[in-house]
Design a protein around this motif. Structure first.
Motif, short mmCIF file in Angstrom:
data_model
loop_
_atom_site.label_atom_id
_atom_site.label_comp_id
_atom_site.label_asym_id
_atom_site.label_seq_id
_atom_site.Cartn_x
_atom_site.Cartn_y
_atom_site.Cartn_z
N VAL A 59 0.53 -1.28 -0.55
CA VAL A 59 -0.25 -0.01 -0.05
C VAL A 59 0.69 1.73 0.10
O VAL A 59 2.09 1.13 0.57
CB VAL A 59 -1.10 -0.33 1.36
N GLU A 60 0.38 2.39 -1.34
CA GLU A 60 1.41 3.56 -1.02
C GLU A 60 0.42 4.48 -1.26
O GLU A 60 -0.47 4.61 -2.06
CB GLU A 60 2.79 3.06 -1.59
N GLY A 61 1.87 5.87 -0.63
CA GLY A 61 0.80 6.52 -1.35
C GLY A 61 1.58 7.36 -3.08
O GLY A 61 2.51 6.64 -3.38
N SER A 62 0.49 8.03 -3.94
CA SER A 62 0.93 8.60 -5.38
C SER A 62 2.04 8.99 -5.42
O SER A 62 2.90 8.53 -6.37
CB SER A 62 0.05 9.31 -5.72
N ALA A 63 2.55 9.45 -4.59
CA ALA A 63 4.24 10.09 -4.44
C ALA A 63 5.80 9.16 -4.62
O ALA A 63 6.23 9.25 -5.23
CB ALA A 63 4.47 11.10 -3.52
N THR A 94 -4.69 7.66 -4.29
CA THR A 94 -4.80 8.72 -5.55
C THR A 94 -6.07 9.14 -5.35
O THR A 94 -6.96 8.98 -5.93
CB THR A 94 -3.84 8.29 -6.64
N ARG A 95 -6.40 10.47 -5.71
CA ARG A 95 -7.16 11.34 -6.12
C ARG A 95 -7.11 11.46 -7.79
O ARG A 95 -8.42 12.34 -7.92
CB ARG A 95 -7.95 12.75 -5.30
N ARG A 96 -6.20 11.11 -8.20
CA ARG A 96 -5.61 11.69 -10.34
C ARG A 96 -6.02 9.84 -10.70
O ARG A 96 -6.78 8.38 -9.54
CB ARG A 96 -4.94 12.12 -10.12
N GLN A 110 -8.69 6.31 -3.38
CA GLN A 110 -9.63 7.60 -2.63
C GLN A 110 -9.83 7.36 -2.25
O GLN A 110 -11.11 6.16 -1.90
CB GLN A 110 -9.59 8.08 -3.40
N GLY A 111 -9.42 7.81 -0.61
CA GLY A 111 -10.62 8.37 0.25
C GLY A 111 -10.60 7.27 1.58
O GLY A 111 -8.47 7.76 1.81
N ALA A 112 -11.69 7.35 2.59
CA ALA A 112 -10.58 6.93 4.08
C ALA A 112 -9.96 5.40 3.85
O ALA A 112 -10.84 4.65 2.94
CB ALA A 112 -11.91 6.88 4.63
#
Ligand SMILES: NC(=O)c1ccc[n+]([C@@H]2O[C@H](COP(=O)([O-])OP(=O)(O)OC[C@H]3O[C@@H](n4cnc5c(N)ncnc54)[C@H](OP(=O)(O)O)[C@@H]3O)[C@@H](O)[C@H]2O)c1
Length: 200
Positions: A59-63, A94-96, A110-112
């Motif tokens: 699990v990771e963020g978009s950056a 990500t929201r993109r 995206q989201g919670a």
């Protein structure tokens, strides 16, 4: 009668496993990991390989996703994805709609984090979940009481500024030191996490 799905979810733990500068940065202000990659990595690579044996999902963020994609030139060489991620599903928050590495099992969400946790656990198939980062995304799991363990490998490096390791308040009652290990020039600390974090 016990539900097999719930017994699987009980076994699955969320682990934040990362390298950090001594003063708590995951990357420099421009997302560079040069401070880390200039240190000989042989022992670290063996440790990562051993750790990933028990991991079912990343699990990771978009950056973080985009840094790996660019750094490894994965759009031109998608086969390199396998070397690090294997066949594991990877949830990217990500929201993109970032460009996808061809052939990789990437799920943009995206989201919670609580909303996606049941799907993450199901995808892990009874193994653990590697929360790769960044720090705020890890914080979102800690906020929700979903973070079970933190394993940080501290490098002999400080940076004046950068992307924070874990920008949350977790006091000593929530962090139990479980392990201390030397790995070449690195110091690895393992903590069990309980309860929820608070925003600073
Ligand atoms: N030292 C290490 O071992 C290590 C480990 C991990 C990461 N890193 C590095 O550290 C840096 C971390 O960057 P970062 O702190 O900016 O973090 P990041 O978590 O990788 O990315 C942050 C982005 O993820 C998206 N996001 C986060 N939570 C979300 C949510 N709940 N719903 C939807 N989208 C969400 C948002 O972007 P959008 O909505 O705009 O897409 C947000 O700006 C990267 O350079 C990475 O390569 C280093």
């Amino acid at each position: 009668m016990s539900d097999p799905a719930s017994s699987v979810s009980c076994m699955t733990r969320a682990i934040f496993y990362t390298a950090s500068t001594l003063n708590g940065f995951l990357a420099d202000p421009h997302d560079s990991l040069d401070w880390l990659l200039t240190i000989p990595q042989d022992e670290a690579m063996a440790d990562i390989a051993a750790f990933t044996e028990r991991i079912g999902v990343m699990v990771e963020g978009s950056a973080t996703y985009e840094w790996v994609r660019e750094h490894e030139d994965l759009l031109a060489h998608p086969e390199r994805w396998q070397q690090f991620y294997g066949d594991r599903p990877t949830f990217v928050f990500t929201r993109r709609q970032p460009e996808r590495v061809p052939g990789a099992d990437i799920r943009f969400v995206q989201g919670a984090v609580t909303e996606h946790w049941p799907d993450i656990v199901a995808a892990a198939g009874g193994k653990d979940v590697w929360i790769v980062g960044g720090g705020d995304l890890v914080g979102q799991f800690a906020d929700a009481g979903l973070l079970d363990e933190i394993v940080v490998t501290f490098a002999p490096v400080t940076l004046a500024a950068g992307k924070p390791l874990l920008p949350r308040d977790l006091d000593h009652t929530r962090l139990e030191l479980m392990g201390v290990r030397r790995a070449g020039p690195f110091a690895e600390l393992t903590y069990r996490v309980s309860g929820r974090a608070h925003h600073a």
